[in-house]
Design a protein around this motif. Sequence first.
Motif, PDB file in Angstrom:
ATOM      1  N   ASP A  53       0.762  -1.174  -0.079  1.00  0.00           N
ATOM      2  CA  ASP A  53       0.016   0.142  -0.168  1.00  0.00           C
ATOM      3  C   ASP A  53       0.806   1.552  -0.107  1.00  0.00           C
ATOM      4  O   ASP A  53       0.617   2.231   0.630  1.00  0.00           O
ATOM      5  CB  ASP A  53      -0.779   0.065   1.005  1.00  0.00           C
ATOM      6  N   MET A  55       1.264   3.429  -2.302  1.00  0.00           N
ATOM      7  CA  MET A  55       0.981   4.372  -3.364  1.00  0.00           C
ATOM      8  C   MET A  55       1.977   4.747  -4.477  1.00  0.00           C
ATOM      9  O   MET A  55       2.149   5.671  -4.871  1.00  0.00           O
ATOM     10  CB  MET A  55       0.542   5.772  -2.612  1.00  0.00           C
ATOM     11  N   GLN A  59       2.308  -0.917  -4.916  1.00  0.00           N
ATOM     12  CA  GLN A  59       0.866  -0.869  -5.182  1.00  0.00           C
ATOM     13  C   GLN A  59       0.326  -0.634  -6.556  1.00  0.00           C
ATOM     14  O   GLN A  59      -0.635  -1.409  -6.682  1.00  0.00           O
ATOM     15  CB  GLN A  59       0.395   0.427  -4.274  1.00  0.00           C
TER      16      GLN A  59
ATOM     17  N   ARG B 113      -1.986  -1.178   8.789  1.00  0.00           N
ATOM     18  CA  ARG B 113      -2.836  -2.265   7.924  1.00  0.00           C
ATOM     19  C   ARG B 113      -4.116  -2.774   8.377  1.00  0.00           C
ATOM     20  O   ARG B 113      -5.104  -2.937   7.380  1.00  0.00           O
ATOM     21  CB  ARG B 113      -1.927  -3.481   7.669  1.00  0.00           C
ATOM     22  N   LEU B 114      -4.493  -3.047   9.592  1.00  0.00           N
ATOM     23  CA  LEU B 114      -5.588  -3.487   9.951  1.00  0.00           C
ATOM     24  C   LEU B 114      -6.811  -2.357  10.080  1.00  0.00           C
ATOM     25  O   LEU B 114      -7.783  -2.819   9.669  1.00  0.00           O
ATOM     26  CB  LEU B 114      -5.635  -4.483  11.225  1.00  0.00           C
ATOM     27  N   GLY B 117      -5.344   0.684   6.417  1.00  0.00           N
ATOM     28  CA  GLY B 117      -5.518   0.069   5.247  1.00  0.00           C
ATOM     29  C   GLY B 117      -4.908   0.600   4.006  1.00  0.00           C
ATOM     30  O   GLY B 117      -4.368  -0.083   2.981  1.00  0.00           O
ATOM     31  N   ALA B 118      -4.961   1.975   4.009  1.00  0.00           N
ATOM     32  CA  ALA B 118      -4.366   2.674   2.739  1.00  0.00           C
ATOM     33  C   ALA B 118      -3.874   3.837   3.243  1.00  0.00           C
ATOM     34  O   ALA B 118      -4.198   4.525   4.203  1.00  0.00           O
ATOM     35  CB  ALA B 118      -5.363   2.926   1.779  1.00  0.00           C
TER      36      ALA B 118
ATOM     37  N   LEU C  32      -6.645 -10.916  15.338  1.00  0.00           N
ATOM     38  CA  LEU C  32      -7.154  -9.525  14.915  1.00  0.00           C
ATOM     39  C   LEU C  32      -6.928  -9.437  13.495  1.00  0.00           C
ATOM     40  O   LEU C  32      -7.826  -9.036  12.869  1.00  0.00           O
ATOM     41  CB  LEU C  32      -6.234  -8.586  15.655  1.00  0.00           C
ATOM     42  N   ALA C  33      -5.968 -10.285  12.991  1.00  0.00           N
ATOM     43  CA  ALA C  33      -5.742 -10.050  11.335  1.00  0.00           C
ATOM     44  C   ALA C  33      -6.494 -11.091  10.845  1.00  0.00           C
ATOM     45  O   ALA C  33      -6.303 -11.404   9.460  1.00  0.00           O
ATOM     46  CB  ALA C  33      -4.212 -10.236  11.172  1.00  0.00           C
ATOM     47  N   PRO C 321       0.318  -9.397   6.806  1.00  0.00           N
ATOM     48  CA  PRO C 321       1.098  -8.309   6.532  1.00  0.00           C
ATOM     49  C   PRO C 321       2.734  -8.662   7.216  1.00  0.00           C
ATOM     50  O   PRO C 321       2.947  -9.224   8.144  1.00  0.00           O
ATOM     51  CB  PRO C 321       0.781  -7.140   7.200  1.00  0.00           C
TER      52      PRO C 321
END
Lengths: 342, 310, 367
Positions: A53, A55, A59, B113-114, B117-118, C32-33, C321
Amino acid sequence: MKRVLTVFLTIVMLFAIAGCSNSGTTANTPQKPAESPKAEKIRIALVLPATVDDMAWGQSMVEGLKAVQKSMGEDKVELATSEKLGNAVDAGAAIRQYATQGYDIILAHGSQYQSVLGEIAKDFPKTTFAYGTGFTTGPNIFAYDPQAQEGGYLLGMLAGKMSKSGIVGIVGPVESGDAVKYNYGVQQGVAKAKSDVQTRIAYTGSFNDIVGAGNLAKTHISAGADFLTGSSQQAVGALRAVAETEGKYWLSTDMDQSSLAPNHVLASQVYNWEKVATKIIELRKQGTLGGQRLSLNLADGTIQFKYNEKLADKVPAEVKAAIEQAKQDIVSGKVKVELPKK
Amino acid sequence: MEGINSEIIIVILATGIRLAAPFLLAALGEMFTQRSGVYNLGVEGIMMMGAFVGFFITLIGGSPLLGIAASLVVGALMGLLMAVVSVTFKAEQGISGIGLYMLGWGLSGLLFRLYVGAITTIDGLKPVAIPLLSDIPFLGPILFNQNGLVYSAFLLVPISAFILYKTTWGLNVRAVGTMPEAADTLGVSVQGIRYQCLIVGSMLAGLAGAFLTVGHANMYADNITAGRGFISIALVYFGRWSPWGIMLGALLFSMADSFQSMVQVLGINFPYELAVVLPYVITIFALAISFGRVWGPAALGKPFQRGTRG
Amino acid sequence: MNTQYRNIIKQITILLAALVGALLVGGIFLVLAKSDPVKAYTVMLTGPINDKFGITETLVRSVPLLLVGLGIIISFRSGIINIGAEGQMLAGAIGAAAVATSFSELPSMILMPLVFLAGMASGAFWGGIAGWLKTRLSVNEILSTVMLNQIALQLYLFLIRGPLIDPKEVSYGTGAPQTALIPEGIWLDRLIPGTRLHSGLILALVLAILTYLFLWRTSTGYRLRAVGEGPEAARYAGIKVERYVILAMVMAGGMAGLAGTVEVTGVHHRALEGISAGYGFSGIVAALFGRLHPLGTIPASILFGALLLGADMMQRAVDVPAAMVMAIQGLVVLFVVASDYFLMKPVNGARLKEKWLGKKIVTEGGE
């Protein structure tokens, strides 16, 4: 104390049992390269130096592959990704693991993976490997090479024609690879548009220092730049800094970053990885597992030049026309955007 | 190199002062920690957690102040964890610190990330021009048009000095860091002081992280601290464990950084790497030529066990 | 005999408990993930020992960890907190690659020792700077090594993108920052074909034994440790402390430089971006877990290598991740280092209990 230990021991046992029962299944699957490349479902693995992610570079590839998955059907394409493998040791382990697990196409999305791919690919002759930016291929290795200077040239022209202050600022990461190509293209584009507009380049010395990039952007702005651009995953830091000042514009590369600053990102150079990946899949279906250099360029649409629709009316028609002309000239080969030669 | 004028100099100095704030906050925190006899190599990880939490709470809560408060809380928690491991369990401080660094980096990235997210941007702190003072020619825009965290960081310098040298608590901290046995004999809780210092120090590190997201970049991304935590630790040694010395070091480093940025931007014709390393070289050089006795908290790095020595 | 046996069981139990504790907390993250913790941990714990691939890859990581760790041992034992291995490793890598690519026409019998010498010397030089700054100019080593790491990184990037860049990268216009491949004659032999395990492992093991002999069986080693125990006392005993501090940093840098050299000659066959792979920091952890003893650092570096690999494999097994990987590694480090308290002195457990539960417990052998 004893009771605590008993509890712990029980947990350990549970884990051990779970481990044994599971390892039976995992241990048996691997060690067998992909049997038939013509299997119905195509399995693609992606190894990224940075994050999914960012950008930018990473990504853009992830979204390209997702697009492939969408167009070919979710059940036809399987995707797996490992990220933050900037060092070639961990990346090598990941690539070999994917190959062992029978993935058909393994995309190692960084120039630093050239050596490690050359080594692994020999052991998996039926697997297709691809990496970039690079030039060295192998019987089952594709190398892709975005001509970042081409889009850079068009963005440079746009900046050169529209800059009011006469200064275009580039926030660079490390002076190498695609960043150099891109910056070189921007410089030539600016010079083509207006000879008295300056292009100023500064580097942070890092690919992921977004705070440093933001700071360089602010320094550029306070020294007079009104159009800024830059590549790598730290670029978003610079973009955000640009978005703080009215009347300053950002030109993005690798992917369209306008969602982050809709009022400041004027145009983008976008890599169409969907097209590149589709080509690799097609070639593989025809039996070509590698051995080709895939150039991303304006001519075949693997590099696209995009205006931010929200701001498109800010660009005068004659500027748009000039850029369109330049694009045609690059496509037809009339204009050749130079690369640095040392 | 045209265009060198007072405006450019103002930009260099004002940027230098702004960029000194995160170093100053984290290094002042580390100073308290080390003064009590513990060195915390986990500052980088705590900063990352502070940076993420500050960003996240600002994003969902809408107020940078909430984000800053949350970064203090998460800093305190990280400090508590470090204290449990390195003070109560007397673990090797070097390893604990590196473990904390890895945990902080991983956890902040994971939570991002959780739950985000972006890459997303936020509206962070705005500069607050101090009335009258900010109108002073030349100095005004440099010193008095910064955001609140910058003022706080610099205000913390005299406050830290006062606490360290003029209060009983400060005396206890210094005693615990140099002569823990003697302090213990006098009824000072060595462990207690070290807990307090680790927590306070880590809160400041968390705040330093929040500065990066809420007070500067207005966004969060992986590895946002990019080594600034380690530099903060180094600056504690530059400042020889004194608040004013640390301020000098932080200013020197960040001024050199803002100077080299400007030199690059104005057009240079030599490898940019030379410019990028300038702050690092200058810091070493400045410490090398400065005189003064070198000492450190004598019990630094040594866990305390009542009834045993060393 | 019986108590000794029970003690070992106890120690293993404590270590396992620490590991389980770390994994339980990490399990919360995994839940959680929305990943399966059992599957994740199975891969993490068994992946590195499951097959030839896992074992060799673990050892590939343990080689630089051990070499860096040996340097850390020498410097820490001499009382220097050297966190500059990252920079020293980069210096070694670039020194080795520079010589290997510049004199590639030399016969490998001559080139090989030259390359190793160059790598070691470059690392030693970079480490020596910190030693010199400390003794001559009173610059604290933590400050200087943190700064020198950054300086080395920029210098390294400059060299691999500029003067030492692979000429083909320029002619093809790709410009990736890496040197040309080094001549095949000086690639380290692969110990097991089809894997990356190279003969650098033997070098590292031999050096670990030599380091042990040096520190505990030679008078120079003895003096180094004396300086580390207390510089003032050492000075009274007639030891030239400054000289030994510089020596220690030169040797530490040399070891880290060798780590860089084996990564170039054994793994990548060129100098490229990201070659240090964080070993400069994880090597410190390996050395400290090995109780700053060369022979203890051998298993410590293998275990840490397995942790690095296993956690990374987890990323692919359950699709989490990469940040999760690092968080769990950090937890394991924290829990294991905290458990040291019980490992060293079983009586400590009772002491804690006494403090928290307010009960006086008679302790005998730590029951």
